[in-house]
Design a protein around this motif. Structure first.
Motif, PDB file in Angstrom:
ATOM      1  N   UNK A   1      -2.566 -27.988   8.027  1.00 31.05           N
ATOM      2  CA  UNK A   1      -3.286 -27.793   6.215  1.00 31.05           C
ATOM      3  C   UNK A   1      -2.538 -28.062   5.891  1.00 31.05           C
ATOM      4  N   UNK A   2      -2.141 -28.282   4.583  1.00 36.39           N
ATOM      5  CA  UNK A   2      -1.338 -28.420   3.844  1.00 36.39           C
ATOM      6  C   UNK A   2      -1.670 -27.820   2.155  1.00 36.39           C
ATOM      7  N   UNK A   3      -0.672 -27.320   1.179  1.00 36.52           N
ATOM      8  CA  UNK A   3      -1.235 -26.240   0.166  1.00 36.52           C
ATOM      9  C   UNK A   3      -0.744 -26.841  -0.512  1.00 36.52           C
ATOM     10  N   UNK A   4      -0.374 -26.249  -2.306  1.00 34.09           N
ATOM     11  CA  UNK A   4      -0.172 -26.024  -3.504  1.00 34.09           C
ATOM     12  C   UNK A   4       0.550 -25.166  -3.296  1.00 34.09           C
ATOM     13  N   UNK A   5       2.313 -24.828  -3.047  1.00 30.84           N
ATOM     14  CA  UNK A   5       2.395 -23.746  -3.609  1.00 30.84           C
ATOM     15  C   UNK A   5       3.305 -24.030  -4.570  1.00 30.84           C
TER      16      UNK A   5
ATOM     17  N   UNK B   1      -5.803 -30.092   1.600  1.00 33.23           N
ATOM     18  CA  UNK B   1      -6.360 -30.802   2.998  1.00 33.23           C
ATOM     19  C   UNK B   1      -6.352 -30.151   4.420  1.00 33.23           C
ATOM     20  N   UNK B   2      -6.699 -30.645   5.542  1.00 33.05           N
ATOM     21  CA  UNK B   2      -6.598 -29.985   6.568  1.00 33.05           C
ATOM     22  C   UNK B   2      -6.650 -31.016   7.507  1.00 33.05           C
ATOM     23  N   UNK B   3      -6.077 -31.267   8.270  1.00 36.30           N
ATOM     24  CA  UNK B   3      -6.527 -32.422   9.428  1.00 36.30           C
ATOM     25  C   UNK B   3      -6.094 -32.304  10.796  1.00 36.30           C
ATOM     26  N   UNK B   4      -6.885 -32.925  12.019  1.00 31.68           N
ATOM     27  CA  UNK B   4      -6.678 -33.160  13.146  1.00 31.68           C
ATOM     28  C   UNK B   4      -5.607 -34.288  13.218  1.00 31.68           C
ATOM     29  N   UNK B   5      -5.056 -34.367  13.948  1.00 33.41           N
ATOM     30  CA  UNK B   5      -3.952 -35.956  14.130  1.00 33.41           C
ATOM     31  C   UNK B   5      -4.167 -35.607  15.838  1.00 33.41           C
TER      32      UNK B   5
ATOM     33  N   UNK C   1     -11.910 -27.537   7.364  1.00 25.89           N
ATOM     34  CA  UNK C   1     -12.056 -27.050   8.540  1.00 25.89           C
ATOM     35  C   UNK C   1     -11.650 -25.428   8.335  1.00 25.89           C
ATOM     36  N   UNK C   2     -11.784 -24.929   6.745  1.00 27.36           N
ATOM     37  CA  UNK C   2     -12.411 -23.746   7.336  1.00 27.36           C
ATOM     38  C   UNK C   2     -11.277 -22.725   6.506  1.00 27.36           C
TER      39      UNK C   2
END
Length: 278
Positions: free
Chosen positions: A174-178, A209-213, A228-229
């Motif tokens: 997961x990526x966030x603006x903090x 964003x959420x991501x699966x790699x 991804x909830x």
């Protein structure tokens, strides 16, 4: 992500060079140094004569320095600071052991990481020992999954499928603006020009964003993006403590990692590690 961390490190060390210059300037702008040289004179007679000191420009050995702190004021600008690199841990309703509902999220602890840094800040310095500022930056949490599963996109709740593929990497991120609000308690500079910091405050995160790699011999490298909830607006607290340019950080978020997914209720995120730059 590796390219991002590498770029961030380059930016940090570049900023460090400028910091050396700014530190030199700071000596003359943040602090007014007044030299007062004292010369001792004796009053009376014999070895028991009393001594007093008066201001003089002749004695180089008795020099007293008086430091005047810079006046309070606002500051605003771009920055590259508070670079966090540490481990992320999932806490399941107060336990470090995942419940059966969340067992599919079983992860490799030493490869589950948190990375973040600030790029802009606005603050107010009350005095040399206390400053408050709000900043903005980016924050990533990478969960390295143990099992050969795929978290599915566009599902009503967090859903996964088991795969007949042996993934060499299966990362759920997961990526966030903090947006942290920092209360910075600082000591005075020591003889080496360093100081202690104790920083704490609330932290708000807005989901980017959420991501699966995944990496496997069968499919090579694959990336899938979705929310991804993951919780769209998270809130928590953080603390940082350190000396000089480096220290330790810890973050804890009060709301759940996932939303609109009842089986994951009570699953929270805790991170800790090293931080560089104040």
């Amino acid at each position: 992500m590796k390219r991002l961390v590498f770029t961030a490190l380059i930016c940090f060390f570049t900023a460090g060079v400028f910091a050396q210059v700014s530190d030199t300037v700071k000596t003359t702008t943040d602090t007014t140094v007044v030299k007062v040289k004292k010369k001792k004179f004796k009053l009376g007679f014999g070895n028991d004569a009393a001594q007093i000191s008066i201001n003089s420009e002749e004695n180089e050995n008795d020099t007293t320095y008086y430091h005047a702190s810079k006046a309070p004021g606002f500051s605003f600008g771009l920055t590259f600071s508070r670079f966090d690199l540490g481990l992320a841990t999932l806490i399941d309703n107060g336990s470090f052991t995942l419940s059966p509902n969340n067992d599919f999220l079983s992860y490799r602890q030493w490869k589950t990481s948190n990375v973040g840094f600030d790029v802009i800040q606005f603050g107010y310095r009350f005095n040399s020992a206390f400053k408050i500022y709000i900043s903005g930056g980016f924050d990533w949490t990478h969960i390295r999954l143990r099992d050969n599963i795929t978290i599915l996109r566009n599902q009503p709740v967090l859903t996964y499928q088991e795969d007949d593929i042996d993934y060499s990497k299966n990362r759920f991120s997961s990526s966030y603006l903090r947006i942290p609000l920092s209360f910075d308690f600082r000591s005075h500079d020591d003889a080496r020009g360093n100081r202690f910091h104790f920083i704490a405050g609330p932290d708000i995160g807005i989901l980017l964003n959420g991501r699966v790699k995944q990496i496997s011999d069968e499919n090579g490298k694959q990336k899938f993006n979705d929310d991804y909830h993951y919780t769209k607006l998270r809130y928590g607290v953080f603390t940082r403590i350190g000396y000089g340019a480096a220290g330790l950080f810890a973050k804890y978020y009060f709301n759940d990692v996932f939303e609109n997914s009842p089986a994951q209720k009570g699953l929270k995120n805790f991170s800790f590690g090293i931080t560089i730059g104040w």
